[in-house]
Design an enzyme around this catalytic site. Structure first.
Site, PDB file in Angstrom:
ATOM      1  N   GLY A 185      40.448  37.381  49.585  1.00  0.00           N
ATOM      2  CA  GLY A 185      40.582  38.813  49.413  1.00  0.00           C
ATOM      3  C   GLY A 185      39.218  39.459  49.210  1.00  0.00           C
ATOM      4  O   GLY A 185      38.286  38.823  48.731  1.00  0.00           O
ATOM      5  N   SER A 186      39.100  40.734  49.581  1.00  0.00           N
ATOM      6  CA  SER A 186      37.878  41.460  49.295  1.00  0.00           C
ATOM      7  C   SER A 186      37.907  41.908  47.833  1.00  0.00           C
ATOM      8  O   SER A 186      38.916  41.767  47.152  1.00  0.00           O
ATOM      9  CB  SER A 186      37.751  42.658  50.233  1.00  0.00           C
ATOM     10  OG  SER A 186      37.589  42.196  51.558  1.00  0.00           O
ATOM     11  N   GLY A 187      36.771  42.452  47.374  1.00  0.00           N
ATOM     12  CA  GLY A 187      36.698  42.867  45.982  1.00  0.00           C
ATOM     13  C   GLY A 187      35.898  41.899  45.129  1.00  0.00           C
ATOM     14  O   GLY A 187      35.729  42.116  43.939  1.00  0.00           O
ATOM     15  N   HIS A 188      35.421  40.795  45.770  1.00  0.00           N
ATOM     16  CA  HIS A 188      34.633  39.795  45.043  1.00  0.00           C
ATOM     17  C   HIS A 188      33.178  39.783  45.512  1.00  0.00           C
ATOM     18  O   HIS A 188      32.483  38.802  45.345  1.00  0.00           O
ATOM     19  CB  HIS A 188      35.227  38.405  45.253  1.00  0.00           C
ATOM     20  CG  HIS A 188      36.672  38.306  44.904  1.00  0.00           C
ATOM     21  ND1 HIS A 188      37.140  38.652  43.663  1.00  0.00           N
ATOM     22  CD2 HIS A 188      37.748  37.923  45.625  1.00  0.00           C
ATOM     23  CE1 HIS A 188      38.456  38.472  43.646  1.00  0.00           C
ATOM     24  NE2 HIS A 188      38.851  38.046  44.819  1.00  0.00           N
ATOM     25  N   LYS A 219      39.765  28.858  48.039  1.00  0.00           N
ATOM     26  CA  LYS A 219      39.984  28.977  46.600  1.00  0.00           C
ATOM     27  C   LYS A 219      41.478  28.798  46.318  1.00  0.00           C
ATOM     28  O   LYS A 219      42.322  29.239  47.098  1.00  0.00           O
ATOM     29  CB  LYS A 219      39.517  30.343  46.100  1.00  0.00           C
ATOM     30  CG  LYS A 219      38.042  30.599  46.419  1.00  0.00           C
ATOM     31  CD  LYS A 219      37.508  31.854  45.737  1.00  0.00           C
ATOM     32  CE  LYS A 219      38.161  33.140  46.165  1.00  0.00           C
ATOM     33  NZ  LYS A 219      38.101  33.400  47.625  1.00  0.00           N
ATOM     34  N   ASP A 256      45.771  32.374  49.618  1.00  0.00           N
ATOM     35  CA  ASP A 256      44.664  31.766  50.361  1.00  0.00           C
ATOM     36  C   ASP A 256      45.079  30.400  50.904  1.00  0.00           C
ATOM     37  O   ASP A 256      44.826  30.073  52.068  1.00  0.00           O
ATOM     38  CB  ASP A 256      43.437  31.602  49.454  1.00  0.00           C
ATOM     39  CG  ASP A 256      42.750  32.934  49.166  1.00  0.00           C
ATOM     40  OD1 ASP A 256      43.063  33.918  49.848  1.00  0.00           O
ATOM     41  OD2 ASP A 256      41.902  32.985  48.268  1.00  0.00           O
ATOM     42  N   HIS A 266      41.044  38.507  39.875  1.00  0.00           N
ATOM     43  CA  HIS A 266      41.823  39.550  40.541  1.00  0.00           C
ATOM     44  C   HIS A 266      42.353  40.545  39.538  1.00  0.00           C
ATOM     45  O   HIS A 266      43.313  41.255  39.799  1.00  0.00           O
ATOM     46  CB  HIS A 266      42.990  38.950  41.310  1.00  0.00           C
ATOM     47  CG  HIS A 266      42.553  37.925  42.284  1.00  0.00           C
ATOM     48  ND1 HIS A 266      42.502  36.597  41.974  1.00  0.00           N
ATOM     49  CD2 HIS A 266      42.113  38.050  43.551  1.00  0.00           C
ATOM     50  CE1 HIS A 266      42.053  35.931  43.025  1.00  0.00           C
ATOM     51  NE2 HIS A 266      41.809  36.774  43.986  1.00  0.00           N
TER      52      HIS A 266
END
Lengths: 202, 333
Positions: B54-57, B105, B110, B219
């Protein structure tokens, strides 16, 4: 009764409307025990499905299920994309070339879909997942219950997730802190069954 | 919420476009489906490393694409895993004929999406190995959970395995190295504030003025426990002790100490945490020979920190030191 592709498309259209109108509620349920985007993800997937259905209306239940499954897998992401995607892909494999499904065949399609979800996600009843809504509903259909009864079973299954500790997915990190919240996957699954019932009764 | 965004649903795409424009010598962006690949991909004769999530990391994972690290990264929507077709296309685009390692991960989404992608690639005759990273000691690893989450060790695995691939190691050797990194690394984090998803505008949870979420995930999922604020040295100890005890790290172990910011914590504070963590490591007889301090695996605008310890062996150490030329991690180039 028979289920032609028109009826089954009503099911999918209804699901899109329901996920859109319950978007905030599904996100809020997910925020409580996950990451808060279950509604947004499903709404994105079903919006894409609508686009594709309008561009290329499928002719058989099998091609409808395949389109829905592939689109969910390629647009939803997360765990729910592959899981719901597999549900429809596996259902499509059972539907064959038939232009209309009878009750027993539809039940077998849904059962194959459920098995597909479980093969991938390895969840069992009581793990606080979509299985808790899907399994009792599909079990009822396999035993020749009416659609309305199956949808009722799904709602009961959803409610029964409230006191559970999650054992799969992100909610499982919470331990006892997951208690007191309905599972967002079971909630979306229940909406899906509500739509199936309303499409079939229409 | 107030943020430097335009359309909420374009956040990820516009950020990737900006990054590609800022580092044209290192990376390229492919759109529809979305993935970032190294500028000189595919590298024939080299094992390709592909990761995603996911994006945001940010900067993970796209910021780690480049020579000596990842060949491609597949960014999903915010906190949502990428899709199988996206991973399949990215992997195919960077395949150099020597197979592909997926570094995944341990999150249900994922794992499922990479698993489906690996099946698709294998159907195409491409050899794919996967290593699932699960280093977060905050989660009990049992039959009753999805298992430990993949956190800070992911960055270290991508760097070290990337160097091994660059040096010409084969797929089996890199897979074994990656597994060994995961087995030798442990992490834990805490949050001082929740994060806000720019796609939904919603905060992930609420924290009182004086509260800390201990054992936080990346998250914004709630952590293990809520505790009152305490000085940085005390909080650092609360992260370090479970990490040391878990492996367990033993007196005399050579380690890499990684202090990671979760997005909104200034480097000033990360350095205070590093100071405390390094002292604790040395009190436990650990020999810190490599370090990394900064925001490398974040949770949007969350304030907080995670600490990762990796027990180093000689090959890990030399691959760590090897050149790396990515937007977010660069030395020796």
């Amino acid at each position: 009764m028979g289920y032609a592709v028109v009826t089954l498309m009503q099911w999918i259209t209804c699901a899109e409307e329901q996920f859109q109108s319950h978007l905030a509620e599904l996100n809020a349920l997910d925020a409580a025990i996950g990451d808060g985007d279950h509604g947004s993800n499903l709404a994105r997937g079903f919006a894409k499905i609508r686009e594709k259905l309008q561009a290329n209306p499928p002719e058989t239940p099998a091609s409808l299920f395949k389109l829905v499954g592939m689109t969910l897998i390629s647009t939803v992401g997360g765990a729910s994309g592959p899981l719901y995607g597999s549900f429809f892909l596996e259902a499509g494999k059972i539907a064959g070339e038939q232009r209309e499904l009878d009750d027993a065949t539809l039940a077998r399609c849904l059962q194959a879909g459920l098995t597909g979800i479980q093969r991938l996600g390895k969840a069992e009843a009581g793990d606080k997942t979509m299985i808790d809504a899907l399994e009792p509903a599909i079990h009822a259909l396999t035993n020749k219950a009416e659609m309305g009864v199956a949808a009722q079973k799904a709602r009961e299954g959803r409610d029964a997730t409230i006191p559970l500790i999650a054992r799969k997915g992100r909610a499982s990190y919470l331990g006892e802190r997951a208690i007191g919240h309905a599972d967002p996957g079971a909630t979306s699954a229940s909406l899906l069954l509500d739509c199936l019932a309303s499409a079939c009764l229409a | 919420m107030k943020a430097l965004i335009n359309q909420p649903d374009q956040v990820v795409t516009e950020a990737l476009q900006g990054m590609a424009m800022a580092y044209p010598n290192l990376i390229r962006l492919h759109e529809n489906p979305q993935y970032v690949l190294r500028a000189d991909a595919p590298k024939t004769g080299k094992v390709a490393l592909v990761s995603g999530g996911g994006s945001g990391h940010e900067p993970m994972h796209a910021g780690f694409v480049g020579r000596g690290m990842l060949d491609a990264a597949c960014p999903g929507a915010i906190f949502t895993s990428p899709t199988p077709d996206q991973i399949q296309e990215a992997s195919t685009a960077v395949h150099g004929g020597q197979g592909i390692l997926h570094i995944v991960k341990n999150y249900t989404g994922d794992v499922l999406n990479f698993q489906m992608a690996a099946e698709l690639l294998q159907n195409d005759g491409i050899e794919v190995h996967s290593v699932v990273i699960d280093d977060d000691v905050a989660v009990k690893d049992s039959l009753y959970t999805a298992g430990r989450r993949g956190v800070g060790a992911t960055v270290l695995a991508e760097k070290i395995c990337g160097a091994a691939a660059e040096a010409g190691a084969n797929l089996n050797a890199i897979t074994a190295l990656c597994t060994s990194i995961n087995d030798s690394a442990r992490s834990m984090g805490l949050a001082l504030s929740p994060c806000t998803n720019p796609e939904t505008g919603q905060a992930s949870f609420t924290l009182g003025e004086n509260e800390i979420e201990y054992g936080i995930g990346i998250h914004g999922e709630p952590g293990r426990q809520r505790i009152p604020w305490q000085p940085a040295d005390t909080l650092t100890e609360k992260l370090m002790l479970p990490i040391i005890e878990d492996l367990p790290f033993k007196k005399g172990d050579e380690v890499l100490l990684f202090v990671n910011g979760l997005g909104a914590t200034p480097l000033l504070e990360l350095n205070i945490v590093y100071r405390a963590a390094a002292r604790l490591a040395s009190q436990h007889g650990l020999k810190v020979s490599r370090r990394l301090v900064g925001a490398y695996m974040t949770s949007l605008d969350m304030a907080g920190v995670s600490i990762t310890l990796l027990r180093l062996d000689e090959s890990m150490r030399s691959y760590w030191d090897a050149p790396v030329c990515t937007p977010a991690l660069r030395w020796g180039c």
